[in-house]
Design an enzyme around this catalytic site. Structure first.
Site, short mmCIF file in Angstrom:
data_model
loop_
_atom_site.label_atom_id
_atom_site.label_comp_id
_atom_site.label_asym_id
_atom_site.label_seq_id
_atom_site.Cartn_x
_atom_site.Cartn_y
_atom_site.Cartn_z
N ARG A 39 4.83 -0.66 15.84
CA ARG A 39 3.96 -0.05 16.58
C ARG A 39 4.51 0.70 17.65
O ARG A 39 3.95 1.20 18.73
CB ARG A 39 2.81 -0.99 17.01
CG ARG A 39 3.25 -2.32 17.53
CD ARG A 39 2.34 -3.30 17.69
NE ARG A 39 2.74 -4.73 18.00
CZ ARG A 39 3.27 -5.61 17.16
NH1 ARG A 39 3.34 -5.48 16.20
NH2 ARG A 39 3.58 -7.00 17.85
N GLU B 36 0.70 -1.32 -0.03
CA GLU B 36 -0.09 0.01 0.12
C GLU B 36 0.81 1.18 0.12
O GLU B 36 0.64 2.19 -0.60
CB GLU B 36 -1.04 0.01 1.28
CG GLU B 36 -1.75 -1.20 1.53
CD GLU B 36 -1.18 -2.26 2.14
OE1 GLU B 36 -0.22 -2.67 1.94
OE2 GLU B 36 -1.96 -3.07 2.77
N HIS C 39 -22.51 10.72 23.25
CA HIS C 39 -23.72 10.98 22.48
C HIS C 39 -23.88 9.84 21.40
O HIS C 39 -24.80 10.23 20.55
CB HIS C 39 -23.77 12.53 22.00
CG HIS C 39 -23.80 13.48 23.12
ND1 HIS C 39 -25.04 13.84 23.61
CD2 HIS C 39 -22.64 14.06 23.67
CE1 HIS C 39 -24.40 14.77 24.59
NE2 HIS C 39 -23.14 14.77 24.61
O1 LIG Z 1 6.62 0.10 8.05
P1 LIG Z 1 6.10 -1.21 7.24
O2 LIG Z 1 7.10 -2.00 7.14
O3 LIG Z 1 5.55 -0.38 5.95
O4 LIG Z 1 4.83 -1.69 7.93
C1 LIG Z 1 3.68 -1.18 8.22
C2 LIG Z 1 2.64 -2.11 8.99
O5 LIG Z 1 2.54 -3.28 8.33
C3 LIG Z 1 2.11 -4.41 8.71
O6 LIG Z 1 0.65 -4.45 8.57
C4 LIG Z 1 2.38 -4.90 10.19
O7 LIG Z 1 1.42 -5.69 10.66
C5 LIG Z 1 2.53 -3.48 10.97
O8 LIG Z 1 2.98 -4.05 12.26
C6 LIG Z 1 3.15 -2.59 10.08
O9 LIG Z 1 3.38 -1.51 11.10
#
Ligand SMILES: O=P(O)(O)OC[C@H]1O[C@H](O)[C@H](O)[C@@H](O)[C@@H]1O
Length: 560
Positions: free
Chosen positions: A287, A231, A403
């Site tokens: 995260r 993405e 609400h």
């Molecule tokens: O930072 P990236 O390598 O693009 O990963 C982005 C995200 O991808 C995945 O969906 C993982 O589950 C996430 O933990 C991570 O933060």
């Protein structure tokens, strides 16, 4: 790696006091089960009547935050037993192992060192014999120099114009933290530079973010730990086209794109110069990465000094977590309350309700932090767990949420433990607003705890026929986190509070809170289906539902 798996299975995962013995056979776990049978029917009303001081006794303070956990369905004995369980599960040993850089992310064979991101210069934290702290400070210095240049206009775009908008292209951990923090700390941000975020691969996300912008004044941060996330890379390629088309040359990319990643090779392949790359390391989970170069967009918004204040807040909580006795240790208390509701009361969800507009995205951020960390079905030894792990975390900012869904909190058939987060001062106090906001927080906690019994309604003259509908039973648990004001430092402490609470829970459940294998399958299948959409579905591929849906999509996707 293989050795570790073997060790994990045979005798628990390395180190004294850090076994992963089955939870069910743990004496403290069983003691809590017995205790639960004794206290489960005690109501908050009864608990407050029996222990009039509990409103101040069941509270703790640390790193600039005050935690009132008195409106939880616990006695002082419950807290003692929960702390005993944490101790028996080796929480202190696991915590120390994390801070010392041991490879506690067993399944990925990695250290877990987000705490090194906020370690002061001079601290020594080694990974494979090499101190990582100097490198952390090098990158912070590189980020600071760059952020200053963008902020004061020395960094210009291809045509010499100064940057007015920064767009962070990233998803998951490469987006939720900076986005949440940019909103939380907006009062500290430079109004001359807007920061936007593009996460979703839906073209509408990038289109909406760029529609009113001049590429000459726009800087993209491509933020991805792996630099392979489909993405993000798709959005980054489209952003690059938009930039090149607008500025008329491929050469514009150098002035309008920087990268944040652990993957230098992929960054180079994308065409971003190594000099414009900000690194972080595989020992920082996505995260948990806001304090790393992933926070670059935030640093540009609020400036390096405030970013460092935020890191100091994280550190305040790290130190509190390391040094406070478990019984008055905020993340431990919070984590163990989660265990109590999740595993003993059988409450499956937990609501995050920040009474601060700036924290509107905190629930989304904590959804990833908690559910990606602790949504696990096997323990460290690879055995299926026989108990519940991570709760479902959800929420919205109060007062808005009052609400919408609070009706269910007050009168629904499911009890939901709620974290209410508030501040004594607001950065932009229009007369009366903050008082009203806080009055609502306090009132909701009171209403959830003590409800409105039938007798009270009758006394108030409510017609008997209406009483059943109006009764609020109360006994709904809340934890209140109170800070002075939503400053960078307090935000850092608040995030670290949740990080270490998640850690505490993971240790009790004996799971790996730092991997996320479950996310992989969907990614693999999406890649396969994307190629089938381009090139056709092979014979016998997929189940009948997926085949029919792909067929329907293919037939209609052009809108003809
Ligand atoms: O930072 P990236 O390598 O693009 O990963 C982005 C995200 O991808 C995945 O969906 C993982 O589950 C996430 O933990 C991570 O933060």
């Amino acid at each position: 790696m293989d050795d570790r798996w073997g060790t994990a299975r045979d005798e628990g995962v390395g180190g004294a006091g850090r076994g992963v013995a089955a939870l069910a056979s743990n004496a403290q776990w069983r003691a809590l089960k017995d205790h639960f049978a004794l206290v489960k029917d005690l109501t908050l009303r009864a608990l407050f009547e029996a222990d009039p001081d509990r409103g101040t006794a069941l509270a703790a303070e640390g790193a600039g935050l005050y935690l009132d956990y008195s409106k939880n369905r616990v006695t002082r004995e419950t807290v003692r037993l929960l702390c005993d369980l944490a101790r028996a599960r080796g929480l202190e040993a696991w915590r120390d192992a994390m801070f010392q850089g041991e490879r506690i992310n067993i399944t990925e064979d990695r250290s877990v060192l987000h705490v090194a991101l906020r370690a002061p210069r001079g601290t020594v934290i080694k990974v494979d014999g090499c101190d990582v702290v100097p490198e952390v400070h090098e990158v912070l210095a590189q980020m600071s120099a760059f952020a200053d240049k963008v902020r004061d206009g020395r960094w210009t775009g291809y045509s010499g114009k100064r940057i007015r908008t920064v767009i962070n292209i990233g998803i998951g951990g490469s987006y939720l933290g900076p986005e949440m923090a940019c909103q939380a700390l907006r009062p500290f941000a430079d109004p001359a530079i807007a920061v936007r975020f593009v996460a979703n691969v839906d073209s509408e996300a990038l289109r909406a973010a760029t529609a009113d912008l001049d590429p000459a004044e726009t800087l993209f941060i491509v933020c991805s730990k792996t630099f392979t996330t489909e993405e993000t890379m798709t959005n980054a390629r489209s952003a690059r086209q938009w930039c090149v088309a607008g500025l008329g040359s491929d050469a514009a990319v150098a002035a309008h794109f920087v990268a944040v990643s652990t993957n230098a090779a992929e960054v180079a392949r994308f065409g971003i110069d190594a000099a414009h790359m900000f690194v972080f390391w595989d020992w920082v989970g996505g995260r948990y990465s806001l304090g790393s170069a992933v926070g670059l967009a935030l640093m540009i918004a609020i400036g390096p000094e405030r970013f460092r204040e935020m890191l100091a807040g994280f550190r305040d909580m790290d130190e509190h977590f390391q040094s406070a006795p478990l019984e008055c240790n905020l993340p431990v208390l919070m984590g163990m309350l989660s265990v109590w509701y999740n595993n003993f009361h059988g409450m499956e969800t937990q609501a995050i309700l920040p009474y601060a507009h700036g924290l509107a995205r905190l629930p989304a951020y904590l959804e990833q932090l908690q559910m990606e960390s602790n949504g696990k079905h096997v323990d460290l030894a690879g055995r299926p767990v026989t108990y519940q792990t991570g709760p479902i975390v959800w929420g919205e900012p109060g007062v808005d949420a009052q609400h919408s869904f609070y009706q269910l909190l007050h009168q629904g058939t499911k009890a939901v433990p709620c974290d209410l987060i508030g501040f004594c001062r607001s950065s932009a106090d229009l007369p009366g607003h903050q008082d009203l906001l806080m009055a609502n927080l306090l009132a909701q906690a009171e209403a959830l705890a003590f409800g409105r019994p039938a007798a009270q309604l009758a006394e108030e003259g409510v017609p008997a026929a209406q009483i059943p509908y109006r009764v609020c039973e109360g006994n709904r648990p809340t934890t209140i986190v109170l800070g002075e004001a939503l400053t960078p430092r307090v935000l850092g402490a608040l995030i670290a509070l949740y990080e270490h609470s998640v850690f505490t829970q993971g240790v009790v459940w004996g799971i790996d809170s730092f991997d996320q294998w479950g996310v992989e399958l969907g990614k693999v299948l999406a890649r396969r289906i994307a190629s089938e959409i381009r090139g056709g579905i092979g014979e016998g591929a997929h189940d009948s539902s997926t085949r029919a849906l792909i067929g329907r999509y293919l037939a209609r996707r052009t809108g003809s």
